[in-house]
Each structure stands twice: as structure tokens, then as C-alpha cells.
Design a protein around this motif. Structure first.
Motif, PDB file in Angstrom:
ATOM      1  N   PHE B  18       0.782  -1.201  -0.010  1.00  0.00           N
ATOM      2  CA  PHE B  18      -0.032   0.054  -0.152  1.00  0.00           C
ATOM      3  C   PHE B  18       0.866   1.292  -0.055  1.00  0.00           C
ATOM      4  O   PHE B  18       1.319   1.327   1.040  1.00  0.00           O
ATOM      5  N   VAL B  37      -9.276   2.528   4.096  1.00  0.00           N
ATOM      6  CA  VAL B  37      -8.734   4.154   4.292  1.00  0.00           C
ATOM      7  C   VAL B  37      -9.793   5.054   4.239  1.00  0.00           C
ATOM      8  O   VAL B  37     -10.935   4.869   3.707  1.00  0.00           O
ATOM      9  N   PHE B  38      -9.858   5.904   4.897  1.00  0.00           N
ATOM     10  CA  PHE B  38     -10.871   7.207   4.749  1.00  0.00           C
ATOM     11  C   PHE B  38     -10.348   8.468   5.031  1.00  0.00           C
ATOM     12  O   PHE B  38      -9.171   8.822   5.125  1.00  0.00           O
ATOM     13  N   ARG B  83      -8.400  17.046   1.624  1.00  0.00           N
ATOM     14  CA  ARG B  83      -8.046  15.998   1.048  1.00  0.00           C
ATOM     15  C   ARG B  83      -6.995  14.600   1.967  1.00  0.00           C
ATOM     16  O   ARG B  83      -6.601  13.735   1.183  1.00  0.00           O
ATOM     17  N   ARG B  85      -5.624  12.018   3.865  1.00  0.00           N
ATOM     18  CA  ARG B  85      -6.165  10.587   3.920  1.00  0.00           C
ATOM     19  C   ARG B  85      -5.744   9.951   5.322  1.00  0.00           C
ATOM     20  O   ARG B  85      -4.866  10.494   5.923  1.00  0.00           O
ATOM     21  N   VAL B 103      -2.865   8.897  -1.180  1.00  0.00           N
ATOM     22  CA  VAL B 103      -2.520   7.371  -1.371  1.00  0.00           C
ATOM     23  C   VAL B 103      -2.385   7.001  -2.969  1.00  0.00           C
ATOM     24  O   VAL B 103      -2.940   7.601  -3.807  1.00  0.00           O
ATOM     25  N   LEU B 104      -1.010   6.459  -3.180  1.00  0.00           N
ATOM     26  CA  LEU B 104      -0.563   6.250  -4.523  1.00  0.00           C
ATOM     27  C   LEU B 104      -1.365   5.025  -5.127  1.00  0.00           C
ATOM     28  O   LEU B 104      -1.485   4.859  -6.456  1.00  0.00           O
ATOM     29  N   GLY B 105      -1.682   4.131  -4.226  1.00  0.00           N
ATOM     30  CA  GLY B 105      -2.483   2.960  -4.693  1.00  0.00           C
ATOM     31  C   GLY B 105      -1.577   1.627  -4.071  1.00  0.00           C
ATOM     32  O   GLY B 105      -0.744   1.742  -3.630  1.00  0.00           O
ATOM     33  N   LEU B 106      -2.344   0.351  -4.562  1.00  0.00           N
ATOM     34  CA  LEU B 106      -1.571  -0.794  -4.029  1.00  0.00           C
ATOM     35  C   LEU B 106      -0.677  -1.261  -5.393  1.00  0.00           C
ATOM     36  O   LEU B 106      -1.098  -1.172  -6.570  1.00  0.00           O
TER      37      LEU B 106
END
Lengths: 415, 160
Positions: B18, B37-38, B83, B85, B103-106
């Protein structure tokens, strides 16, 4: 006369003596007693009037006779004497008359006589000569006066001639001046005409300018109303853009939530292991989509910001344009007023030029009349000059004549 | 496709991370340590806690401490924006929220590409599993030893 008086007696005696012998001689050749008579008479006849018959020689008888004869001789002598005196006086008078005739001398007349017969004659001559003297004196005086008068006349006439010549020159000059004046007035008339023409053209141009300014003011008003419309449109556009902004915010929010959802879905998929792999892939795609949406909304937001700035600038420009058109309208009004002033001024100029033209035309006519009059005057003056020349000639002749007359009169000596 | 993927997995073993960014730093946490994630909502500051504990937040009925990684690794300070996270990390019995700017991502990273953390580095190096280089130096990701990190954090928090 008084000197001659003592001689009178002998002379008359002689004369009578001479007479007597003539009578006696013719009477007869006398005898001796008569010889004394004869001798005495011969002597008297020879010119001696003093000769008398001597009483002692005649004797007693002849005494009476001798006495008578001697009385006759005395009378004769006195008569001769009187004759002589009269002749002398006549000669004197003749001399005076001769000199009067020859030399014009009236002054020498001084003859008087006691002769009763000659007296009135000489007196008459004297009166005549006195009258002549008075005449000569008067004529002389008159000639002198005439001479001086003639001189004065000549001088006056010469002066008149000079004056007349000068007058002619002055009139000629005046005529030339009037000609120049005529030309000048023609020039003025021409100039006034061209001024009137230019004023007319200016009037046309000013009228065109007035029309143009009116159009300009209308255009300015149009621009102002257009500017107001533009400002309204800009305000509306601004509102719409704000609305788009809120919509984009909503889209952004949704995309963000979608992003989170997709992320959590991917995590779920990942937890499910091999079975959730496909799900994870789909979730990742969804997340990419959401990110794309977010990128797009970001771009839209940037665009909205730009639009906002642009609309603000446009609103400012519209405001500036509005004030510019307002000042343009004011300037147009001022220009219109100025052109109205120009129109009035040009109208006046045109009228004035027309009046000047008319006046100069009248002036030209008047000048021509004056020139004609001056020509007539010149003619008259020429005649006057000629006449005064003739008068001068006549006066010169008159002067000469007066001089001659004076000269002639000088020959008569009155005093 | 499934057989292919299995073959690929056997041939080239991978690990899923992640990935996220805080400040200028990019981190990766093994995906099995991340629950959810929120958005970072309002945080309630806690007294008598280390500075890397930004506060606590409520999530699904639980109260979670929120960790600021930058403060923890002495690399600065995280800021919370609209924004920002917050992801819930889990290791063993420890559950904590961690602040992430993005968040860059999985990402599935081949194990062979994971390089060991540089030796002799600062204190942060001891909490790293390794480093992955990207196409540029900015794309490099620090892979965190999340288990160790949370344990250290808990120890530090308790030590007080």
C-alpha cells in the motif's frame, strides 16, 4: 513892361513922326520952311521914333504945325511901342506854345500881358494850359497807378496761372489716386467675395462637422448601452461560472468518495487473496477513473479561476469603457457647442463679407463718379489755366502799355 | 488467465504494498497491514503523548491513535487538509491510524527489486524493509517495516 514905359513916348513920337513924313512927303516937295518937317519925318521913317520937329526951325507960322506933328509922332511912337511890346508878348507866348508842342513842357507857360486886346487871349490860353497841366498831372498819376495796378494784375495773374497749373497737377494726382482707389476697392470687393466663398465652404464643413458630431454622440450612447449590456452579460456569465464551480465541487466530492471506495474495494480484494484479484484490478481501474475525474475537475477549476479573472478584467474594462464613453459624450457635447459657435461666427463672417462686397461695389460706383467729376474738373481747370495764361499775357501787355503810357506822360512836364 | 498468473507468481515472487505520500516522502506498507482508508476528520488531541501522536479519532465505534510518520521519523510535520487520508494499520494486536497526504495505490513489487535499506543511515533506516527505485529518484519508495514501526511507536508512547 515897366521898363519899356519910358521909351513909350519917344517911340510913339517916332512912329507918328514916321507917319507924318509919309503923308507930308507925298504931299509935296517942301519949300525950305518945310524942310524941318520933312527931315524929321524922314528920320522917323528911317526908324528913329524919337525924332521931333524942332520948333526953332519952323518959324513962327509953323509952330502950331510942328506942335501938332510932334503930338502925332508921339502918338505914333507910343503906338509903335505898344505894338512892339504886344509882338514881344506874342512871341513869348508862341515860344511857350512851341516848347509845349515840341517838348510837352507845360511849366514854361508864364506869359502875362497888360495889353487889353491880348490879355483875354493869353488868359484863355493860360486857362487851357492850366487845364492841360491838371490833366497831365492826373494822367501821370493815373498812369503810375495803372502801371502799379497792371503790375499787380500781372503778378496776380501769374500767381493765378501758377495756382491753376498746380491745381491741374493736384487734380491729375487726385484722379490718379481715385483710379488707384477704384482698383483697391475692386480688389477689396474681390477679396470680400472670396472671403464670402470661403465662409460659405466653412459653413458647409461646420454643418458636416455638426452632423458628424451628432452621429458620434449617438454612437457613444450606443456604445454605452452596449457596454451596459456587456456588463450585464458578464455578470450573468460570472453567476453561471459560479454555478459550474459548485457543480464541479459536487463532482469532485463524488470522485473523491469514489476514489476512497475503489481503494477500500481494492484492499478488500487484496485480502480475499487469489479470489479477489480480479476485483482488485477492477477497483484499481475504478480508482484510476476517479483520479481522471479529479484531474479533470482540477482542470475545470483552473479554467473557472481563469474565467473568473477574465470576467473581472472584462467587467473592469466594461466599466472603463462606460466612463470613457461618458467622457466621450461630454466631449462630443462640448465639440457640438464649439461647432455651433463656429457656425454662428462663420455665418456672421459670411454676412459681413457680403456687406463689405456690397459696400465696395457702391464705393466703386461712387469712385467712378468721382473720377468722372475729376475729369470734368480737370477739363475746366485746363480751360482756366489757358484763360489765366491769356490773362497773364494780357496783363503783361497791359503792364507794357501802362509803362508806355507813363513814358509818354513823362514827356509832359506839368511842374 | 489464472494459470498464467500462477506461473508468473511462482517464477517471480511479488509482494503487494500500500503506497502513499506524506510531505516529500513516499512510503510503502505491506497491504496485509492495511485495513481501510478514509478521510482524516477531526482529530482529538491527547495530552501527555509523544508529538508523533497527533490525537485520536473515532472509526466504526473504535478510538484509534493517529500517528504522524514525519514526526516519528524526524522528517518534518504532517498537515491535515480536506483531502488528507487516514489509513488504519494493523499488526498483531496494535491498531493505529496513519496520516497520508495522498494514497498512490496498491502496488505489486517483485521481491527481487527490493533493495536493502542503506547502512549507516539515520534512525529511520531501522524501520525500513528496503527501498524500491522508480524511474526517477522522486519515484523511489521506502518500504516500511510496519510491524516494527508500530511496536516502537507503542513502546515510546508507553515509556512516557
Amino acid at each position: 513892361m515897366s521898363l519899356d514905359t519910358p521909351n513909350e513916348k519917344p517911340t510913339s513920337k517916332a512912329r507918328s513922326a514916321r507917319k507924318a513924313p509919309a503923308n507930308k512927303a507925298s504931299a509935296a516937295a517942301p519949300p525950305a520952311p518945310l524942310k524941318a518937317f520933312t527931315d524929321t519925318l524922314l528920320t522917323v521913317l528911317a526908324g528913329n521914333l524919337q525924332a521931333r520937329v524942332p520948333k526953332e526951325l519952323v518959324g513962327a507960322g509953323g509952330e502950331e504945325m510942328a506942335h501938332l506933328l510932334n503930338q502925332v509922332l508921339d502918338n505914333f511912337a507910343s503906338s509903335e511901342h505898344r505894338k512892339h511890346v504886344a509882338a514881344q508878348e506874342i512871341d513869348q507866348a508862341l515860344d511857350a506854345l512851341i516848347s509845349l508842342v515840341r517838348e510837352g513842357d507845360l511849366s514854361r507857360w508864364n506869359t502875362t500881358t497888360e495889353d487889353p486886346q491880348l490879355g483875354p487871349l493869353l488868359e484863355g490860353f493860360g486857362k487851357v494850359i492850366e487845364t492841360l497841366r491838371t490833366f497831365v498831372r492826373e494822367i501821370n498819376e493815373a498812369a503810375l497807378r495803372l502801371s502799379s495796378s497792371a503790375n499787380q494784375v500781372l503778378a496776380a495773374s501769374t500767381q493765378h496761372e501758377t495756382s491753376s497749373t498746380e491745381q491741374a497737377a493736384a487734380i491729375h494726382e487726385t484722379t490718379a489716386t481715385m483710379e488707384e482707389l477704384k482698383h483697391a476697392s475692386a480688389q477689396i470687393a474681390e477679396n470680400a467675395g472670396s472671403v464670402a466663398r470661403v465662409a460659405e465652404e466653412t459653413l458647409g464643413a461646420a454643418r458636416a462637422g455638426r452632423g458628424a458630431i451628432g452621429e458620434f454622440i449617438q454612437a457613444m450612447q450606443q456604445i454605452r448601452s452596449d457596454g451596459v449590456a456587456v456588463a450585464d452579460s458578464i455578470a450573468k456569465l460570472s453567476k453561471r461560472v459560479e454555478r459550474i464551480g459548485t457543480v464541479v465541487e459536487v463532482i469532485d466530492e463524488i470522485a473523491d468518495r469514489s476514489d476512497l471506495l475503489a481503494l477500500n474495494a481494492a484492499l478488500e480484494g487484496s485480502r480475499a487473496g487469489e479470489a479477489g484479484k480480479g476485483f482488485s484490478i477492477v477497483a484499481a481501474e475504478m480508482r484510476r477513473l476517479a483520479e481522471n475525474v479529479l484531474d479533470s475537475t482540477k482542470e475545470i477549476k483552473n479554467l473557472i479561476t481563469e474565467i473568473r479573472e477574465a470576467t473581472a478584467a472584462a467587467a473592469g474594462a466594461a466599466e472603463a469603457s462606460k466612463s470613457a464613453t461618458e467622457s466621450g459624450e461630454k466631449l462630443g457635447a462640448v465639440a457640438a457647442q464649439a461647432v455651433e459657435g463656429i457656425l454662428a461666427g462663420v455665418q456672421e463672417t459670411s454676412d459681413a463679407a457680403r456687406v463689405i462686397n456690397l459696400a465696395t461695389q457702391q464705393q466703386r460706383t461712387a469712385t467712378e463718379q468721382v473720377v468722372a467729376s475729376m475729369a470734368e474738373i480737370e477739363d475746366v481747370t485746363r480751360q482756366t489755366t489757358q484763360a489765366s495764361k491769356q490773362a497773364t499775357g494780357a496783363a503783361a501787355e497791359l503792364t507794357q502799355l501802362a509803362a508806355r503810357l507813363a513814358e509818354l506822360i513823362k514827356r509832359f512836364k506839368a511842374d | 488467465m489464472a494459470p498464467d498468473r500462477a506461473v508468473a507468481a511462482q517464477a517471480r515472487p511479488e509482494q503487494e504494498f500500500f503506497c502513499f505520500r506524506v510531505g516529500e516522502l513516499r512510503f510503502g506498507v505491506p497491504s496485509e497491514n492495511v485495513l481501510e482508508v478514509f478521510r482524516a476528520g477531526l482529530l482529538t488531541p491527547l495530552p501527555r503523548t509523544p508529538s508523533f501522536i497527533m490525537g485520536v479519532t473515532g472509526h466504526r465505534g473504535e478510538v484509534l491513535p493517529v500517528v504522524d510518520l514525519l514526526r516519528f521519523l524526524s522528517k518534518g510535520e504532517a498537515r491535515i487538509g480536506p483531502r488528507t487520508r487516514l489509513f488504519i494499520g494493523v499488526t498483531g494486536s496494535i491498531v493505529a491510524g496513519v496520516v497520508a497526504d495522498t494514497v498512490l495505490g496498491l502496488r505489486r513489487i517483485p521481491v527481487s527489486e527490493i533493495l536493502p535499506p542503506p547502512l549507516g543511515g539515520d534512525a529511520a533506516a531501522e524501520h525500513l524493509l528496503g527501498v524500491v527505485h522508480g524511474t526517477s529518484t522522486q519515484d523511489g519508495i521506502n518500504l516500511l517495516n510496519f510491524h516494527k514501526l508500530l511496536q516502537t511507536a507503542r513502546q515510546r508512547a508507553v515509556a512516557r
